[in-house]
Write a protein that holds these residues in place. Sequence first.
Motif, mmCIF file in Angstrom:
data_model
loop_
_atom_site.group_PDB
_atom_site.id
_atom_site.type_symbol
_atom_site.label_atom_id
_atom_site.label_comp_id
_atom_site.label_asym_id
_atom_site.label_seq_id
_atom_site.Cartn_x
_atom_site.Cartn_y
_atom_site.Cartn_z
ATOM 1 N N ILE A 199 -11.209 -23.695 4.427
ATOM 2 C CA ILE A 199 -11.058 -23.442 2.991
ATOM 3 C C ILE A 199 -9.690 -22.826 2.732
ATOM 4 O O ILE A 199 -9.288 -21.884 3.410
ATOM 5 N N MET A 200 -8.970 -23.371 1.763
ATOM 6 C CA MET A 200 -7.723 -22.768 1.294
ATOM 7 C C MET A 200 -8.057 -21.890 0.093
ATOM 8 O O MET A 200 -8.859 -22.266 -0.757
ATOM 9 N N CYS A 201 -7.454 -20.709 0.013
ATOM 10 C CA CYS A 201 -7.678 -19.852 -1.148
ATOM 11 C C CYS A 201 -6.338 -19.477 -1.774
ATOM 12 O O CYS A 201 -5.323 -19.346 -1.078
ATOM 13 N N HIS A 202 -6.342 -19.332 -3.090
ATOM 14 C CA HIS A 202 -5.113 -19.043 -3.829
ATOM 15 C C HIS A 202 -4.956 -17.549 -4.068
ATOM 16 O O HIS A 202 -5.909 -16.864 -4.440
ATOM 17 N N LEU A 203 -3.746 -17.037 -3.859
ATOM 18 C CA LEU A 203 -3.413 -15.651 -4.162
ATOM 19 C C LEU A 203 -2.351 -15.628 -5.249
ATOM 20 O O LEU A 203 -1.456 -16.464 -5.263
ATOM 21 N N GLU A 204 -2.427 -14.659 -6.148
ATOM 22 C CA GLU A 204 -1.490 -14.575 -7.266
ATOM 23 C C GLU A 204 -0.080 -14.202 -6.822
ATOM 24 O O GLU A 204 0.902 -14.581 -7.448
ATOM 25 N N HIS A 205 0.036 -13.438 -5.759
ATOM 26 C CA HIS A 205 1.357 -13.034 -5.254
ATOM 27 C C HIS A 205 1.221 -12.700 -3.769
ATOM 28 O O HIS A 205 0.117 -12.746 -3.208
ATOM 29 N N ASN A 206 2.338 -12.349 -3.134
ATOM 30 C CA ASN A 206 2.317 -12.099 -1.689
ATOM 31 C C ASN A 206 2.438 -10.620 -1.315
ATOM 32 O O ASN A 206 2.753 -10.276 -0.182
ATOM 33 N N ASN A 207 2.190 -9.747 -2.302
ATOM 34 C CA ASN A 207 2.172 -8.296 -2.066
ATOM 35 C C ASN A 207 3.530 -7.748 -1.613
ATOM 36 O O ASN A 207 3.603 -6.785 -0.852
ATOM 37 N N SER A 208 4.598 -8.333 -2.098
ATOM 38 C CA SER A 208 5.929 -7.819 -1.761
ATOM 39 C C SER A 208 6.670 -7.417 -3.032
ATOM 40 O O SER A 208 6.252 -7.757 -4.144
ATOM 41 N N GLY A 209 7.765 -6.687 -2.842
ATOM 42 C CA GLY A 209 8.575 -6.280 -3.989
ATOM 43 C C GLY A 209 7.795 -5.468 -4.999
ATOM 44 O O GLY A 209 7.075 -4.523 -4.656
ATOM 45 N N LYS A 210 7.890 -5.833 -6.272
ATOM 46 C CA LYS A 210 7.233 -5.066 -7.338
ATOM 47 C C LYS A 210 5.713 -5.155 -7.275
ATOM 48 O O LYS A 210 5.012 -4.342 -7.895
ATOM 49 N N HIS A 211 5.188 -6.122 -6.537
ATOM 50 C CA HIS A 211 3.738 -6.283 -6.431
ATOM 51 C C HIS A 211 3.141 -5.499 -5.260
ATOM 52 O O HIS A 211 1.925 -5.465 -5.094
ATOM 53 N N TYR A 212 3.979 -4.870 -4.483
ATOM 54 C CA TYR A 212 3.499 -4.237 -3.257
ATOM 55 C C TYR A 212 2.539 -3.076 -3.497
ATOM 56 O O TYR A 212 2.846 -2.135 -4.222
ATOM 57 N N VAL A 213 1.371 -3.173 -2.871
ATOM 58 C CA VAL A 213 0.386 -2.085 -2.869
ATOM 59 C C VAL A 213 -0.075 -1.923 -1.420
ATOM 60 O O VAL A 213 -0.756 -2.799 -0.882
ATOM 61 N N PRO A 214 0.284 -0.825 -0.779
ATOM 62 C CA PRO A 214 -0.069 -0.644 0.635
ATOM 63 C C PRO A 214 -1.536 -0.285 0.826
ATOM 64 O O PRO A 214 -2.213 0.183 -0.106
ATOM 65 N N SER A 215 -2.019 -0.502 2.019
ATOM 66 C CA SER A 215 -3.373 -0.066 2.361
ATOM 67 C C SER A 215 -3.400 1.454 2.436
ATOM 68 O O SER A 215 -2.468 2.078 2.942
ATOM 69 N N ARG A 216 -4.478 2.031 1.936
ATOM 70 C CA ARG A 216 -4.625 3.483 2.012
ATOM 71 C C ARG A 216 -4.881 3.957 3.442
ATOM 72 O O ARG A 216 -4.829 5.148 3.740
ATOM 73 N N MET A 217 -5.130 3.028 4.333
ATOM 74 C CA MET A 217 -5.373 3.383 5.723
ATOM 75 C C MET A 217 -4.105 3.870 6.419
ATOM 76 O O MET A 217 -4.165 4.518 7.469
ATOM 77 N N TYR A 218 -2.942 3.577 5.846
ATOM 78 C CA TYR A 218 -1.694 4.076 6.411
ATOM 79 C C TYR A 218 -1.667 5.614 6.401
ATOM 80 O O TYR A 218 -1.008 6.238 7.230
ATOM 81 N N GLU A 219 -2.383 6.225 5.457
ATOM 82 C CA GLU A 219 -2.463 7.686 5.408
ATOM 83 C C GLU A 219 -3.127 8.213 6.676
ATOM 84 O O GLU A 219 -2.705 9.224 7.243
ATOM 85 N N ASP A 220 -4.186 7.516 7.119
ATOM 86 C CA ASP A 220 -4.874 7.934 8.335
ATOM 87 C C ASP A 220 -4.002 7.707 9.560
ATOM 88 O O ASP A 220 -4.032 8.479 10.528
ATOM 89 N N ALA A 221 -3.224 6.620 9.542
ATOM 90 C CA ALA A 221 -2.338 6.320 10.665
ATOM 91 C C ALA A 221 -1.316 7.443 10.849
ATOM 92 O O ALA A 221 -1.022 7.850 11.973
ATOM 93 N N THR A 222 -0.804 7.947 9.751
ATOM 94 C CA THR A 222 0.175 9.021 9.808
ATOM 95 C C THR A 222 -0.412 10.269 10.461
ATOM 96 O O THR A 222 0.235 10.964 11.227
ATOM 97 N N ASN A 223 -1.676 10.521 10.166
ATOM 98 C CA ASN A 223 -2.336 11.723 10.687
ATOM 99 C C ASN A 223 -2.839 11.572 12.112
ATOM 100 O O ASN A 223 -3.044 12.550 12.818
ATOM 101 N N ASN A 224 -3.097 10.352 12.551
ATOM 102 C CA ASN A 224 -3.759 10.137 13.822
ATOM 103 C C ASN A 224 -2.901 9.585 14.952
ATOM 104 O O ASN A 224 -3.324 9.606 16.109
ATOM 105 N N PHE A 225 -1.716 9.057 14.645
ATOM 106 C CA PHE A 225 -0.886 8.474 15.688
ATOM 107 C C PHE A 225 0.296 9.359 16.046
ATOM 108 O O PHE A 225 0.857 10.040 15.193
ATOM 109 N N GLU A 226 0.661 9.322 17.282
ATOM 110 C CA GLU A 226 1.878 9.994 17.720
ATOM 111 C C GLU A 226 2.659 9.014 18.590
ATOM 112 O O GLU A 226 2.089 8.200 19.297
ATOM 113 N N SER A 227 3.970 9.073 18.525
ATOM 114 C CA SER A 227 4.800 8.179 19.319
ATOM 115 C C SER A 227 4.954 8.711 20.736
ATOM 116 O O SER A 227 5.030 9.911 20.943
ATOM 117 N N ILE A 228 4.971 7.780 21.685
ATOM 118 C CA ILE A 228 5.224 8.154 23.076
ATOM 119 C C ILE A 228 6.279 7.220 23.647
ATOM 120 O O ILE A 228 6.431 6.102 23.207
#
Length: 229
Positions: A199-228
């Motif tokens: 099945i092909m599905c249509h999206l209104e935009h590609n979530n870039s530029g002025k349409h960008y809305v990030p996942s709220r899960m990035y907040e958890d990533a900031t709190n839970n990940f550390e670089s090694i």
Amino acid sequence: MLTNEKKTAKKAATKETTSKKTSAKKATKKTVKSKNSGHLTIQYKARDEYYTPRILVEPIIEYIPKGATVWCPFDTENSEFVHVLKEHGYKVIHSHLWDGKDFFEYTPAEHYDCIISNPPFSLKMDVFKRLFELGKPFAILMNSSAEQYQCVGSLFYEMAQQGKYIQKLNPDKKVSFNGKGSSFNTAYFCWKFLPFDYIMCHLEHNNSGKHYVPSRMYEDATNNFESIA
């Protein structure tokens, strides 16, 4: 001819440039691990786990049976999968390695009807094997090139020989996970989920530029990940 002083300066500049290039290479190769993972040894490569924006969650909603309980095994409570599914009245069980719940070892004690999530791409083969072992209908969002890997293609063929045919829900745009143009397409790889195999599905935009809305899960990533290193 270069004087000794100029030769020394040139060598220093070359050394500094080389050092910067080496640091950049190390940065692209770094891995990240959960602060709360304890004895768990799975490490995600940097840029391997992308957190799904809302626009990529919405296309799968119409194919979920009403009243279903959905397990999202690579998600926190801030995942857009969790948010959107709950908004549509579904009961959601979410789990993540950050909480000590390893998808390859953990299974919810409570009943669930299907599995929906977006796992780290590097784990694709093991994820698909585990999904078929669990035997529940699934819809897994992933880089659409996954099926082009020989090991994955062979697994899909093997499953087809057993009457377990992979289905695919394919968005018509390359959706961004960071606001910039995406270099890859994503698709839902499904089993016992869609009314048709492709099945092909249509999206209104590609979530870039002025349409960008990030996942709220990035907040958890900031709190839970550390670089090694």
